[in-house]
Design a protein around this motif. Structure first.
Motif, PDB file in Angstrom:
ATOM      1  N   SER A 301      10.351   5.321 -50.199  1.00 17.33           N
ATOM      2  CA  SER A 301      10.709   6.078 -51.404  1.00 17.33           C
ATOM      3  C   SER A 301      10.770   7.570 -51.119  1.00 17.33           C
ATOM      4  CB  SER A 301       9.697   5.796 -52.518  1.00 17.33           C
ATOM      5  OG  SER A 301       9.734   4.442 -52.904  1.00 17.33           O
ATOM      6  N   ASP A 302       9.826   8.064 -50.306  1.00 18.30           N
ATOM      7  CA  ASP A 302       9.836   9.486 -49.949  1.00 18.30           C
ATOM      8  C   ASP A 302      11.106   9.864 -49.199  1.00 18.30           C
ATOM      9  OD1 ASP A 302       7.409   9.879 -51.153  1.00 18.30           O
ATOM     10  OD2 ASP A 302       6.241   9.851 -49.292  1.00 18.30           O
ATOM     11  N   ASP A 304      14.047   8.378 -49.387  1.00 14.54           N
ATOM     12  CA  ASP A 304      15.166   8.377 -50.335  1.00 14.54           C
ATOM     13  C   ASP A 304      15.130   9.603 -51.242  1.00 14.54           C
ATOM     14  OD1 ASP A 304      16.089   5.988 -49.349  1.00 14.54           O
ATOM     15  OD2 ASP A 304      15.103   4.754 -50.866  1.00 14.54           O
ATOM     16  N   ARG A 305      13.929   9.950 -51.735  1.00 16.65           N
ATOM     17  CA  ARG A 305      13.804  11.079 -52.656  1.00 16.65           C
ATOM     18  C   ARG A 305      14.163  12.407 -51.981  1.00 16.65           C
ATOM     19  NH1 ARG A 305       9.830  14.525 -53.048  1.00 16.65           N
ATOM     20  NH2 ARG A 305       8.410  13.190 -51.840  1.00 16.65           N
ATOM     21  N   LEU A 306      13.594  12.616 -50.791  1.00 19.36           N
ATOM     22  CA  LEU A 306      13.843  13.880 -50.096  1.00 19.36           C
ATOM     23  C   LEU A 306      15.302  14.005 -49.670  1.00 19.36           C
ATOM     24  CD1 LEU A 306      10.565  14.008 -47.983  1.00 19.36           C
ATOM     25  CD2 LEU A 306      11.214  15.587 -49.815  1.00 19.36           C
ATOM     26  N   LYS A 308      17.896  12.722 -51.282  1.00 25.27           N
ATOM     27  CA  LYS A 308      18.679  13.030 -52.480  1.00 25.27           C
ATOM     28  C   LYS A 308      18.499  14.484 -52.909  1.00 25.27           C
ATOM     29  CE  LYS A 308      18.623   8.292 -54.241  1.00 25.27           C
ATOM     30  NZ  LYS A 308      18.077   7.359 -55.279  1.00 25.27           N
ATOM     31  N   GLU A 309      17.264  15.012 -52.741  1.00 29.12           N
ATOM     32  CA  GLU A 309      16.997  16.390 -53.152  1.00 29.12           C
ATOM     33  C   GLU A 309      17.668  17.413 -52.242  1.00 29.12           C
ATOM     34  OE1 GLU A 309      12.790  16.758 -53.223  1.00 29.12           O
ATOM     35  OE2 GLU A 309      12.517  15.542 -55.040  1.00 29.12           O
TER      36      GLU A 309
END
Length: 388
Positions: A301-302, A304-306, A308-309
């Motif tokens: 998840s980290d 994917d999140r980073l 996208k950011e």
């Protein structure tokens, strides 16, 4: 028993909430497979199929290998008293090898492993069908032409697991219908049996045993892993010999770190079966397994999140912004659109020893010498100690 699957849309929406199941693209195809698991992963028929199902660029099924199945006693559906109520259709010798299956690549039969067209065992299989096993490729092509997946057990000195493999071999284990999932070898009238004879394909030994006869033979079996028992509903269960289990897992106690390593490498099923067979509490084992899954999902998840950011940045800016993050290399691979590999190995080397201690959680497995001594006394001692 098995769900009809003709397109990726028949599967993906049903498992999209399971982050441990990924749809990984490779060379224009998509593999549906689990990358780690716990006791809740395989709670639906769709999830059981995510063991390397492959779809082409249009989303059509081009390879359907064995569904996920379990050791005897590994869960509530494989307890001896449950499976004894079923009708046995076949008992196969369980070879200690690697699964190789076919895929329909633009009309041509190609080989693949659970998650790759280019793994080391696939390279071994490709070399073998060019040198002495050409008949296996011809048979495989016939299967592909009829929308079937041929599934082989590869045994090779360069791919040894536990049991001495002997000379290189590719033996047919099963043939599966890509759409309905049926194991067509169980149908004695299916033309696949004629193709086997026509091409001289060697099969994994199939034995005329009942379930209880198979269990009885295991007690004296040596230098073999055990059996796979298949029932009339198509489901299967693995039963392994005491000799193999002692050789594969000969430790005198279990630490939570040991359990985590077994789970990371998908080797926890043997231990679960042994615990249930000895009527022992699996709470501690399942707690470690679930904690490991939660941690790994967190890292995914980290990433994917980073990504996208920061994906709006240039490659140089992206790298500089995240250079201090321990997941930097995986983020750069994602930015470059490359396959997501290596996370489990990184975690085992860098983080697992921090997250999981050497605390003993159960004393359940005796070393071979101790088991032998107990056997002379009239039976194996079943230890039950603290930590449950």
């Amino acid at each position: 028993m098995f769900l009809p699957i003709t397109h990726i849309d028949d599967l993906k929406p049903h498992v999209a909430h399971k982050k441990e199941i990924v749809f990984r693209e490779q060379n224009g195809a998509t593999f549906a497979l689990y990358v780690f698991s716990d006791k809740t992963t395989f709670d639906t028929p769709q999830a059981l199929e995510c063991r390397g199902l492959v779809f082409d660029g249009e989303g059509r099924v081009i390879s359907r290998p064995l569904h996920k199945f379990f050791n005897l006693g590994e869960n509530s559906k494989t307890l001896p008293e449950v499976v004894r109520e079923k009708t046995v259709r076949a008992v196969f010798e369980k070879l200690d090898g690697s699964m190789i299956a076919t895929a329909n690549w633009n009309g041509q039969a190609v080989f693949r492993s659970k998650g790759s067209f280019g793994s080391d065992v696939v390279k071994l299989a490709n070399a073998m069908v060019r040198n002495g096993f050409e008949h296996v490729l011809a048979f495989s092509q016939q299967c592909v032409d009829h929308n079937l997946t041929a599934i082989f057990e590869l045994t090779h000195p360069q791919a040894r697991i536990v049991v001495e493999p002997g000379a290189p071999n590719l033996r047919l284990l099963h043939v599966r219908d890509n759409h309905c999932g049926a194991y067509v070898l169980l149908d004695e009238t299916h033309p696949v049996h004629e193709w086997i004879v026509e091409h001289g394909v060697e099969q994994v030994p199939r034995l005329p045993l009942s379930f209880d006869e198979a269990l009885e033979r295991l007690e004296t079996m040596e230098h073999q892993e055990g059996y796979v028992v298949q029932f009339d509903d198509g489901d299967m269960v693995k039963v392994k010999s005491p000799w193999y289990l002692r050789l594969h897992q000969s430790v005198t106690f279990m630490r939570e770190r040991d359990i985590a390593v077994l789970a990371l490498h998908e080797n926890l099923d043997d231990l679960k079966g042994m615990l249930r067979a000895n009527n022992m509490d699996m709470t501690a084992v399942e707690e470690v397994e679930t904690r490991l899954k939660t941690i790994l999902l967190g890292y995914s998840s980290d990433i994917d999140r980073l990504y996208k950011e920061h994906k709006h940045l240039s490659q140089k800016e992206f790298s500089m912004a995240l250079c201090r993050n321990p997941l930097h290399s995986f983020l750069m691979r994602k930015y470059a659109g490359k396959e997501d590999i290596g996370l489990l190995k990184w975690y085992e080397n860098k983080q697992l020893p921090i997250d999981f201690t050497l605390r003993v959680v159960n004393d359940v497995v005796a070393v071979e010498e101790e088991q032998t001594e107990n056997a002379h006394k009239g039976g194996y001692e079943k230890k039950q100690t603290a930590g449950r």
